[in-house]
Design a protein around this motif. Structure first.
Motif, short mmCIF file in Angstrom:
data_model
loop_
_atom_site.label_atom_id
_atom_site.label_comp_id
_atom_site.label_asym_id
_atom_site.label_seq_id
_atom_site.Cartn_x
_atom_site.Cartn_y
_atom_site.Cartn_z
N PRO A 134 -11.41 -8.12 -6.81
CA PRO A 134 -11.83 -8.76 -5.56
C PRO A 134 -12.00 -7.71 -4.47
N LEU A 135 -13.11 -7.79 -3.74
CA LEU A 135 -13.35 -6.85 -2.64
C LEU A 135 -13.72 -7.65 -1.40
N PHE A 136 -13.47 -7.05 -0.23
CA PHE A 136 -13.78 -7.72 1.04
C PHE A 136 -14.63 -6.78 1.88
N SER A 137 -15.87 -7.19 2.19
CA SER A 137 -16.74 -6.28 2.93
C SER A 137 -16.38 -6.28 4.42
N ARG A 138 -15.81 -7.37 4.95
CA ARG A 138 -15.35 -7.36 6.35
C ARG A 138 -13.84 -7.47 6.35
N SER A 139 -13.18 -6.49 5.70
CA SER A 139 -11.73 -6.55 5.51
C SER A 139 -11.00 -6.43 6.84
N LEU A 140 -9.83 -7.06 6.89
CA LEU A 140 -9.00 -6.96 8.10
C LEU A 140 -8.18 -5.68 8.10
N GLY A 141 -8.18 -4.95 6.99
CA GLY A 141 -7.41 -3.71 6.94
C GLY A 141 -6.01 -3.93 6.39
N ASP A 142 -5.24 -2.87 6.36
CA ASP A 142 -3.89 -2.91 5.80
C ASP A 142 -2.86 -2.60 6.88
N ILE A 143 -1.64 -3.04 6.64
CA ILE A 143 -0.53 -2.56 7.46
C ILE A 143 0.24 -1.56 6.60
N HIS A 144 0.53 -0.40 7.16
CA HIS A 144 1.31 0.58 6.42
C HIS A 144 2.77 0.40 6.81
N LEU A 145 3.60 0.10 5.83
CA LEU A 145 5.01 -0.11 6.11
C LEU A 145 5.80 1.12 5.65
N LEU A 146 6.90 1.37 6.35
CA LEU A 146 7.87 2.42 6.00
C LEU A 146 7.27 3.82 6.03
N GLY A 147 6.22 4.03 6.83
CA GLY A 147 5.72 5.36 7.15
C GLY A 147 5.42 6.22 5.94
N GLN A 148 6.02 7.39 5.87
CA GLN A 148 5.71 8.33 4.80
C GLN A 148 6.83 8.38 3.75
N SER A 149 7.83 7.47 3.84
CA SER A 149 8.96 7.59 2.93
C SER A 149 8.53 7.24 1.51
N SER A 150 9.44 7.44 0.56
CA SER A 150 9.11 7.20 -0.84
C SER A 150 8.89 5.73 -1.13
N LEU A 151 9.43 4.87 -0.26
CA LEU A 151 9.32 3.44 -0.53
C LEU A 151 8.16 2.81 0.22
N ARG A 152 7.26 3.66 0.79
CA ARG A 152 6.18 3.12 1.62
C ARG A 152 5.29 2.18 0.80
N PHE A 153 4.77 1.17 1.45
CA PHE A 153 3.77 0.36 0.77
C PHE A 153 2.84 -0.28 1.79
N ASP A 154 1.63 -0.57 1.34
CA ASP A 154 0.63 -1.16 2.21
C ASP A 154 0.55 -2.65 1.94
N VAL A 155 0.42 -3.42 3.02
CA VAL A 155 0.22 -4.85 2.84
C VAL A 155 -1.18 -5.17 3.32
N SER A 156 -1.97 -5.81 2.45
CA SER A 156 -3.33 -6.13 2.83
C SER A 156 -3.33 -7.35 3.74
#
Lengths: 422, 439
Positions: free
Chosen positions: A188-210
């Motif tokens: 699935p792709l979104f051409s007018r995507s709302l973007g991601d939130i980057h959680l937990l910065g640069q740490s090892s547990l970082r993850f993006d939420v769409s």
């Protein structure tokens, strides 16, 4: 003439610790505790002196070092420069992915097979019995490597899809490519995507939420809630007037309409896999290792679930069905209101313990090279860092945590459906 | 009255009509098919789909199985044979590999002139199990042999001096005698503690030297075989049998501990059982392959098979404990109360009343635990032992057989299937037998 006297107070003697049942249990427990502590102390002492001799005191510092190995099937973004901790996290997610996928397909297959085994059709019932016996009596590890061999040996290579008249073609209207390197499905792709939130910065547990995913989930939740309100209103009207208004078209519109609007607003489209060079590009690549593990675990566990479902259905006496139809219930209501609630009480506890088994069996991923938590933390990380004690103990703790949370769910369910007697 | 009746009825039949045959569509093969295969449209669709599926599977598998390659010496040789026989390229099994290697798949690298020993061990295993499994058909005097068998089994497989198993047996004899004397003279509790402590000291420190001394005086023994020569199906059966045999007593103790009123004992047992059941066997095998030597006093070095046996035994005993706990829970409370009212103490009640019944109820569960453990022994291939699955990789590493897949997996699967299926059938037979006994 008699006088009442207190019985003579018995003096406490040391031998009463052994002969008097009031004290003896205390004695036994103290001895057991003492023996247990002695054993634990002996093991810990041995471990510490052995580790000291090897020059490897317990140290979890290796988790922040770069892992420098690749994980090809992963949910989050990861490179070989990431830390061992992030590699272990990828492994844990992979374990959960295959466990959840496996539980779903195993349940679907198991229910179908279990019901068909009770079918009045002689041939189908026999075939299903053969299926169950075949899968239950051969080790799951053998099934896993067997399915892996089938995928690698019998499916066409990506090169077979090339040319004017290719030997192999993509299935499902050119959207799915089944190759011996894995299965490529549209993404699935979104051409007018709302973007991601980057959680937990640069740490090892970082993850993006769409944000797209969140929007979809929120809209879905709201429309399901609204549809539920419509049903409740229909119930009220039925109770008041005796007539039930038709609601299915309203409910469908409430669930489908907003979702369609949202998807169009986000510019939803599918990214199809296409052959470029030696391999397919685009789409989501499900590797052979994941598919082999998923398929083998599902087929194997389905055989056990089929037996559970069969036993559950057979446990409900025929009188229940007959009584329900004597009350004037229709057959689908008999199933939903009378048979299923009782059969589920028998089925669910062993079903959940089979989910637990499937999750534990997913640790056999290491045999086909799927990087689950055993393959990362208990495999490459352990071999690279030489920290056997830390890695194996953590690995056990992770599985223990998964198992205990599954059994907590089971206990909660058992409490909820327990027959409330007197 | 009867006269008027006979006048109103014009005709009364006084002989029965001859019975007619049922319609041809309701009897015989046609009737059976109508009832069992084509009773409605859905069943008809299912039947036709099943027949199609069976046809496609058999059409693919049977020519493959019936390939004339039993004399093949290598994969390419098999392919030539197939091409000469007109089988088409590679569409046919290469059975030469099974003919050449089946002995290895069963015995691993066990010395070939000593094959009689594992065979004898497993035949005797049947003799030792017979009085337990078929208690109604075999004289119970054979139970003495069953009790001795755990010492004969390792001696036959690993070989070496006969004094070692005798020394191990002596530990039990010493413990048993001490318990008998002390429980009469002092208390049962002291008897248990002293007997267990003495036996453990004997096994840990005295058994090996004593066996060594006796052996140097009177050497009786058979050729020793190293653990690393064990492999193949024999290894799986060995691990399975040893794990189940050792886990049974441990499981009984754990189950009793879990049921007991003594809080500390109870929580130690619950903790152990839940921990083992909560982790996959593969992590316990990692412990066996990497950690177990670290837990032992510095300088100890078990060989890998012994370490695996220890961990698989611990694994099996947690499951066994749950099976036996199920048996204990299934006993009616009246049995416990009856034992109490007879004035039996805890151990007497367990030994004479509770355990014989609880174990009998749990035999099907024990058998299915055994099947599970037996199937799980394939996991040892992951830590590098040469069980059938590990051997199949080794065979494929041979240049002659590089590329062989289905024949080996099929053969191994067949071995496991035959074993596990017959066990599960036995367990069903037992369930039926026990059920009639209880109702």
């Amino acid at each position: 003439m008699s006088t009442l006297t207190d019985p003579p107070k018995e003096q406490f003697r040391l031998s009463m610790l052994l002969y008097d049942t009031r004290y003896r249990s205390g004695t036994i427990q103290v001895i057991a505790m003492f023996g247990f502590m002695l054993l634990a102390a002996w093991l810990i002492n041995n471990t510490l002196s052995n580790l000291a001799a090897l020059g490897k005191p317990i140290d979890f510092g290796f988790f922040s070092e770069p892992a420098s190995y690749d994980i090809n099937q992963r949910l989050l973004e990861y490179t070989s420069r990431d830390t061992h901790l992030r590699a272990a996290l990828m492994g844990l997610l992979n374990t959960l992915v295959v466990a959840v996928l496996g539980c779903i397909t195993a349940t679907v297959l198991g229910v179908i097979i279990g019901v068909l085994r009770l079918s009045s059709n002689w041939l189908v019932a026999r075939l299903m019995t053969i299926y169950v016996e075949m899968f239950r009596n051969v080790p799951v590890l053998l099934w896993i490597v067997f399915v892996m061999a089938i995928l690698i040996e019998t499916l066409p290579a990506p090169s077979a899809f090339r040319g004017e008249s290719p030997e192999a073609t993509m299935s499902l209207m050119d959207s799915v490519a089944v190759t011996n390197r894995g299965v490529y499905i549209p993404e699935p792709l979104f051409s007018r995507s709302l973007g991601d939130i980057h959680l937990l910065g640069q740490s090892s547990l970082r993850f993006d939420v769409s944000l797209d995913l969140i929007a979809i989930l929120v809209v879905l939740g709201l429309s399901l809630w609204a549809a539920h309100r419509v049903t409740l209103r229909a119930n009220r009207i039925q109770e008041a007037t005796g007539d039930r208004p038709k609601t299915w078209h309203v409910r469908t519109a409430i669930i489908v309409g907003p979702m369609l609007v949202l998807l169009i607003a986000l510019g939803f489209h599918l990214g199809y896999p296409a052959l470029k060079g030696f391999n397919f590009q685009g789409g989501t690549h499900l590797r052979n290792s994941l598919i082999a593990l998923w398929l083998a675990l599902s087929l194997y566990t389905a055989a056990f679930i089929a037996e559970i479902v069969r036993a559950g259905i057979m446990a409900i006496s025929k009188g229940q069905t007959e009584a329900a139809s004597a009350l004037g219930l229709r057959s689908n209501r008999i199933m939903r209101l009378v048979i299923l609630p009782q059969a589920l009480r028998v089925i669910i506890p062993p079903l959940i313990s089979n989910y637990l088994n499937l999750t534990k069996n997913s640790s056999l991923a290491i045999a086909v090279g799927y990087m689950d938590i055993t393959g990362t933390l208990g495999g490459i990380t352990m071999n690279q860092t030489g920290r056997e004690l830390e890695c194996v103990l953590l690995l056990m703790l992770v599985y223990l945590a998964i198992s205990l949370s599954i059994s907590a769910v089971m206990n909660w369910y058992n409490e909820a459906v327990k027959l409330k007697e007197r | 009255m009867s006269g008027t009746h006979s006048h109103t009825v014009a005709f009364v039949r006084d002989t029965m009509l001859p019975e007619q045959d049922p319609p041809a569509s309701e009897v015989g093969a046609v009737g059976w098919m109508r009832h069992n295969l084509f009773s409605n449209w859905f069943n008809s669709i299912l039947t036709i789909a099943s027949i199609a599926a069976i046809y496609f599977v058999l059409a693919a598998v049977i020519p493959w199985i019936l390939s004339p390659t039993w004399e093949g010496t290598s994969l390419s040789n098999c392919r030539e044979t197939l091409a000469a026989a007109g089988h088409g390229d590679a569409h046919g099994a290469c059975w030469g590999v099974i003919k050449e290697r089946w002995i290895q798949l069963i015995f691993g690298f066990y010395p070939s002139h000593l094959y009689w020993r594992p065979i004898a061990a497993f035949v005797l295993l049947g003799a030792a199990l017979a009085p337990v499994l078929f208690s109604d058909k075999v004289p119970s005097q054979l139970l003495i042999f069953s009790a001795l068998y755990p010492f004969i089994f390792p001696w036959l497989l690993w070989g070496g001096t006969i004094w070692m198993p005798i020394a191990a047996l002596a530990g039990f004899v010493i413990g048993g005698l001490l318990f008998k004397v002390l429980s009469e003279k002092a208390s049962t509790l002291i008897g248990v503690i002293v007997a267990v402590a003495t036996a453990v000291i004997w096994w840990l420190f005295l058994a090996a030297p004593v066996a060594g001394i006796v052996d140097s005086i009177l050497p009786i023994g058979i050729e020793a075989v190293e653990s690393r020569k064990f492999g193949g199906f024999m290894l799986s059966v060995t691990i399975g049998v040893v794990a189940i045999a050792c886990s049974l007593p441990i499981g009984i103790v754990l189950a009793l501990g879990r049921q007991s009123d003594l809080l500390i004992v109870k929580y130690i047992c619950v903790g152990f059982i839940e921990f083992i059941r909560g982790v996959p066997l593969i992590t316990l095998l990692f412990v066996a392959s990497t950690l177990l030597n670290i837990f032992m006093p510095p300088g100890t070095n078990f060989d890998i098979i012994l370490r695996v046996l220890i961990m698989v035994t611990l694994f099996a005993s947690a499951y066994m404990a749950e099976v036996i706990r199920g048996g204990l829970a299934a006993l009616p409370k009246g049995q416990y109360e009856g034992a109490d009212s007879l004035g039996l103490n805890y151990w007497q009640a367990q030994r004479l009343i509770i355990m014989p019944q609880a174990l009998k109820i749990s035999i099907p569960g024990i058998v299915s635990t055994f099947i599970g453990v037996f199937k799980d022994t394939t996991l040892v291939s992951i830590i590098g032992l040469l069980d059938p699955l590990g051997l199949s990789n080794a065979i494929r590493a041979d240049a002659n057989w590089n590329g062989i897949v289905w024949e080996l997996y099929g053969f191994i699967a067949l071995l496991f299937f035959v074993f596990c299926f017959s066990m599960s059938r036995y367990s069903m037979y037992l369930e039926r037998k026990l059920q009639t006994g209880h109702r």
